[in-house]
Design a protein around this motif. Structure first.
Motif, PDB file in Angstrom:
ATOM      1  N   LEU A  60      -5.573  -2.325  -2.205  1.00  0.00           N
ATOM      2  CA  LEU A  60      -4.731  -1.468  -3.282  1.00  0.00           C
ATOM      3  C   LEU A  60      -5.390  -0.709  -3.972  1.00  0.00           C
ATOM      4  O   LEU A  60      -5.365   0.842  -4.096  1.00  0.00           O
ATOM      5  N   GLY A  98       0.847  -1.082   0.101  1.00  0.00           N
ATOM      6  CA  GLY A  98      -0.039   0.065   0.039  1.00  0.00           C
ATOM      7  C   GLY A  98       0.855   1.269  -0.143  1.00  0.00           C
ATOM      8  O   GLY A  98       0.568   2.246  -0.685  1.00  0.00           O
ATOM      9  N   TRP A 112       2.483   1.459  -3.353  1.00  0.00           N
ATOM     10  CA  TRP A 112       1.378   1.796  -4.346  1.00  0.00           C
ATOM     11  C   TRP A 112       0.919   3.351  -4.206  1.00  0.00           C
ATOM     12  O   TRP A 112       1.031   4.052  -5.101  1.00  0.00           O
TER      13      TRP A 112
END
Lengths: 309, 455, 295
Positions: free
Chosen positions: A178, A96, A99
């Motif tokens: 995500l 996470g 990303w």
């Protein structure tokens, strides 16, 4: 400036310190008051409940450390829920982070239409949870969902059972998490606005290319927000439950592979009338979160750069 | 000096703002615009009642636009019109999550602000009664001449499951049986006029109706754990006992219940659980639900299916309904029933007014009216005699099962046991645990929970 | 800093600059290439919402899903709005949201300032406590909190939903503290030496520099209030006071859900948020210029 300060008589300095204490407390007064009004009683009540049998419907009955003992010695679901949650946190947090920062950097570029992109990445936040549950079940459907359809079409891979397969259920929800990175991205973007243009210009003149600029200017300057999102992410991962709850209708299927800690906590509190037991779970979670974030904060001295300090 | 002034200004500002906030929050909400489209279910206003009537609240989980809510509202309005002294306010409190009960009711009891009456899942009546959260209605019921014989046994059992006192007035109910797709059966060469009575033949029927296209499953003959196929469902058919009254012990690991679960697991093994899992994940809902779409040839489901699924989405589909088959040696015809009731939470301010309302609501005629309008089944034997419940010949099958229907054991740990068995089913069906292991575990944990109520 | 370059390097510099511009353009192209497919993936749920909102009852649950509804049921929107007391609930929710937003902005920024810009003993302890309050799962505090509010006699009012916001929120205090700490200390010192009060430094120096963060706080709190289901559920006993999140549960009927109407209503309700989001983004693009600062 600093030279001037040390030349000031000590009497004045002491006044400055006193002033700081008063100002500090004054500015923080709303929160201190709020803590007393809205937090102290509930927090200490829940601590008390953790040592009781409490069904919510009746007054709590003292039970000593029985809840805690039972959790550790006689509850498989508890152990399983810890495993599930740690698994989730272990993957979802770093993924996470990378990303979220990655997308924020992309969205920070001065390209045409970037505000459209930014809105697009924020839209997922607006979809109601109920709708998301159905949607994800469809996307991840092994027979008819687009995920497996694309895997087959592009890579000729027969996709797994995803949410229906105990071995693949957690990876599926990690992927889903995500997609929910929109809120973190907004915070990163806010942080990125604070990076002074002069630093970029200086780096360019020094011969840094785009990637080096990111590594040596951008990222260090947004480490305060990275820390924020990490801590929030950690707390969120430990308390992860809403999406899985909607997808599994609360029972963590298949085969308890999605029974997360907070879900089991909720079940104990509101379905099984064992609020005392749930409170014990809550305080154990609290301890784990405090310890982990303390470690994170300590490490932050090494990698977080506050422009103002 | 300027600092001090600013500080004072800050405080003054804060106080003023808080004052404004409090004032604003105390004002009533703005009136709604009148929509010109179809009639809207305006929330019942907590208006000052006409001429000195006592106003009481009725908390209900059914969505105001549903047939369910509208039928209840009609009865409620009828009561308000007929009663000179009491005005009932219908308050919609949506349910959250797994339970049929709103969290709002739970917190209201904890906070000491419960409503005077509520629509309540009958299954958890014993739990709430054991936790001292419902008003004992025994005396009121005796005075009104309400007795056990007025109701089907399972309903009375649940309502009076704690210490033999009456804690709720049963309202509606539901029961379960097997639906069979006629077309699929005939296609498989089965005699639809001679449906299976025993489990062996049933298994053969299921096997015959599993259809594959190459390796892909396109029709499942039967999936024991689909829809209403809970451990209770088959445990009763295998004539197992979940609770030993004498010893006051949960006996989920009764050998007959274990046998029923072995039977469930046999389907996992025979037809491959992974295949069935991904197959059933593709099941749609409502108009696309599996029985109607032909993905399930037989299904164990409730009576409500007739009105809410079959008649609504597939009026032309031919099907039959049979009681769940059972093992020839030792099994029996069985079904289990759930449903709702009306209660008066403990701490309600107007118990007598609440009683007047709930006893009116659950009288013979109102119960018939409600159940006919919403296609539910009544718990009163008198109400069940109404011929309208037998108009649909398959619905008649469900009505016939009522006198012998079981209730899930009315224990203070009812919800706990339900959740534990649901998880056990999940583990058994995925072959993660053997039925004996899973059920032993459930029994052990359930009995530990029972101890709290047994001292 | 961007200063002088030696004359002999000029030609190389312009060459570099040209090359850099090319790289920058390529970099932007890569950016688009990355963003576009991801955008499509991110938009899927939203497309699905839109598509479902325009479907008729029959088509909603078709499996696999149909993307383009046929026929297009435009009347789902007015029907959805008429399905529950839309305008009343909307007004209620806006009232709560706006009051909460204001409260949390004012209080959290004040507290964050204390934790970030004033050096006083005990501030780190307070900060630690603040972050710690977020670590206890809410499920175990809502009951005692509810009991607390019954003691205040605030049940069946909006007070439990609004008043706590005026005392601060841990999440926002933490967020703003991080932002305030990135502002160079020299600015505050300069102001202090000039005789400005702490409050003036806060209001005129620090706050303007943290505009994107403040906008973010407003946005997030609005979103939180907009979606809050449990709060209104347990604190409001009069259906006239209900909020839109409770209103959306009107679409879940006994044996089915009116998905198309639910989606239509949800979509309509995202409009204020999208507007707020755009306004927020404008503060981002304005950016911040820290002029006259020596490193």
């Amino acid at each position: 400036m600093m030279a001037e300060a040390s030349a000031l008589p000590r009497r004045l300095l002491r006044t400055q310190r006193q002033r700081n204490v008063v100002n500090g407390l004054l500015f923080a007064a709303p929160w201190i008051l709020g803590l007393l009004l809205f937090y102290v009683y509930p927090i200490f009540s829940s601590l008390y409940y953790s040592f009781c049998d409490y069904s919510i419907l009746q007054a709590p009955k003292w039970a000593g450390v029985r809840n805690y003992l039972t959790l550790f010695t006689n509850d498989e679901k508890f152990i399983k829920s810890i495993y599930n949650t740690l698994y989730y946190a272990f993957f979802a947090l770093p993924l996470g982070l990378v990303w979220g920062v990655g997308i924020a950097l992309l969205l920070n570029m001065k390209v045409k239409g970037v505000s459209i992109y930014r809105t697009i990445y924020f839209l997922p936040v607006l979809v109601p949870d109920v709708a998301l549950g159905i949607l994800w079940l469809w996307v991840f459907n092994p027979q008819l969902g687009i995920l497996n359809a694309l895997l087959w079409k592009w890579f000729h891979i027969v996709g797994p059972g995803w949410l229906s397969d105990p071995a693949w259920a957690k990876p599926s929800v990690i992927i889903i998490s995500l997609w929910g990175v929109g809120q973190a991205v907004v915070i990163y973007l806010a942080g990125l606005q604070d990076v002074p243009q002069e630093l970029y210009d200086a780096a360019e003149v020094d011969g840094a290319n785009a990637w080096q600029r990111i590594r040596h200017v951008t990222i260090p300057m947004i480490t305060p927000v990275i820390l924020f999102n990490l801590i929030i992410g950690l707390i969120g991962a430990f308390q992860y439950f809403t999406t899985a709850y909607v997808i599994t209708t609360g029972d963590g299927r298949p085969a308890l592979s999605l029974m997360f800690y907070a879900m089991y906590l909720y079940q104990n509190a509101f379905v099984l009338y064992k609020m005392g037991y749930a409170s014990a779970m809550a305080w154990l979670l609290f301890l784990a979160a405090v310890v982990s974030s303390y470690a994170l904060f300590r490490s932050s001295a090494r990698w977080v750069y506050y422009g103002g300090q | 000096m300027s600092k001090a002034i600013t500080r004072r200004a800050l405080l003054r500002q804060a106080a003023a703002t808080t004052g404004v906030v409090v004032l604003m929050a105390c004002q009533p909400a703005k009136p709604a615009e009148k929509p010109t489209a179809e009639v809207v279910q305006q929330p019942t206003a907590a208006q000052p009642a006409p001429a000195g009537k006592l106003v009481i609240d009725f908390w209900d989980p059914s969505t105001p636009e549903s047939a369910w809510a509208k039928s209840k509202k009609a009865i409620l309005d009828d009561f308000n019109a007929k009663s000179e002294k009491i005005q009932v306010n219908m308050v919609f409190k949506p349910t959250t999550g797994q339970t049929q009960m709103s969290e709002a009711l739970l917190t209201a009891i904890a906070g000491g602000t419960p409503p005077d009456s509520a629509y309540f899942d009958r299954f958890i009546v014993p739990t709430w009664a054991a936790e001292n959260s419902l008003t004992d209605l025994t005396e009121l019921a005796n005075a009104a001449g309400i007795k056990a014989e007025d109701y089907f046994p399972f309903a009375w059992k649940e309502a009076s499951g704690w210490k033999g006192r009456l804690w709720a007035l049963p309202h509606d109910t539901d029961d379960r049986a097997v639906y069979i797709n006629v077309e699929k059966a005939q296609k498989a060469g089965l005699d639809i006029n001679n449906p299976p009575k025993y489990i062996d033949e049933f298994d053969q029927w299921a096997e015959a109706m599993f259809e594959y296209e190459g390796p892909r499953l396109i029709t499942a003959g039967f999936i024991p754990w689909a829809q209403q196929g809970w451990i209770y469902s088959y445990g009763f058919s295998w004539n197992g006992k979940f609770f030993d009254e004498e010893k006051q012990q949960v006996t989920a690991n009764d050998p007959r219940i274990v046998a029923a679960c072995e039977w469930m697991a046999s389907y996992s093994k025979k037809y491959d659980i992974a295949t069935i899992d991904s197959f059933s994940q593709a099941f749609g809902q409502e108009a696309q639900e599996p029985f109607v779409m032909g993905q399930l040839a037989m299904t164990y489901d409730g009576d409500w299916r007739i009105a809410s699924v079959q008649e609504r989405y597939a009026p032309d589909m031919e099907y039959i309904v049979i009681p769940m088959p059972y093992p020839k040696d030792g099994g029996r015809v069985a079904t289990w029933a759930g449903g709702w009731s009306l209660v008066i939470p403990r701490g309600a301010k107007n118990v007598d007014a609440g009683w007047e309302f709930i006893s009116f609501f659950t009288n013979v005629d109102n119960m018939v009216k409600f159940c006919v309008e919403t296609s539910h089944i009544p718990t009163r034997t008198e109400s069940a005699k109404d011929p309208r419940f037998r108009e649909n010949k398959w619905h008649a099958v469900f009505m016939d099962l009522l006198p012998i229907a079981d209730a899930r054991p009315p224990l203070p740990i009812g919800q706990f046991l339900w959740t534990a068995l649901a998880e056990a089913r999940d583990l058994i069906v995925h072959l993660t645990k053997t039925p004996q292991e899973a059920l032993d575990d459930v029994t052990k944990r359930a009995n530990e929970e029972m101890k709290k109520y047994q001292s | 800093m961007a200063g002088e370059t030696a004359p002999s390097q000029v030609s190389t510099v312009s060459g570099n600059v040209r090359r850099r511009r090319l790289w920058r353009r390529i970099g932007r192209l890569w950016g688009h290439l990355a963003l576009i497919p991801l955008s499509i993936v991110y938009m899927i749920p939203f497309f699905w919402m839109l598509s479902t909102a325009l479907k008729t009852d029959r088509q909603v649950m078709v499996w696999p899903p149909v993307w383009i509804p046929n026929p297009v049921a435009w009347d789902n929107f007015p029907r959805a709005i008429a399905f529950f007391p839309f305008w009343r609930f909307l007004a209620n929710t806006l009232t709560i949201a706006v009051l909460a937003m204001l409260g949390i902005l004012i209080s959290s920024s004040l507290v964050a300032y204390s934790l970030a810009r004033i050096r006083w003993p005990g501030r780190d302890l307070l900060f630690g406590i603040t972050v710690a309050t977020m670590m206890l799962p809410y499920q175990v505090t809502i009951i005692p909190l509810f009991i607390q509010f019954t003691r205040f006699k605030w049940i069946n009012t909006y007070l439990p939903l609004i008043v706590p916001a005026w005392f601060g929120g841990a999440f926002y205090i933490f967020l703003l503290r991080q932002f305030f700490m990135t502002i160079p200390q020299e600015l505050s010192d300069a102001a202090r030496m000039d005789g400005a009060s702490e409050f003036r430094t806060f209001y005129q120096i620090v706050l303007p520099l943290a505009r994107p963060a403040l906008a973010t706080v407003l946005l997030f709190e609005f979103l939180a209030r907009w979606r809050d289901f449990q709060g209104p559920l347990i604190y409001l006993q009069d259906p006239r006071k209900y909020t839109i999140s409770l209103g959306l549960s009107y679409f879940r009927l006994e044996h089915s859900t009116e998905w198309q109407l639910l989606m239509a209503a949800s979509l309509t309700l995202t409009i204020p948020i999208i507007i707020l989001y755009f306004l927020t983004q404008r503060t981002f693009i304005q950016g911040i210029a820290l002029t006259g600062l020596k490193g």
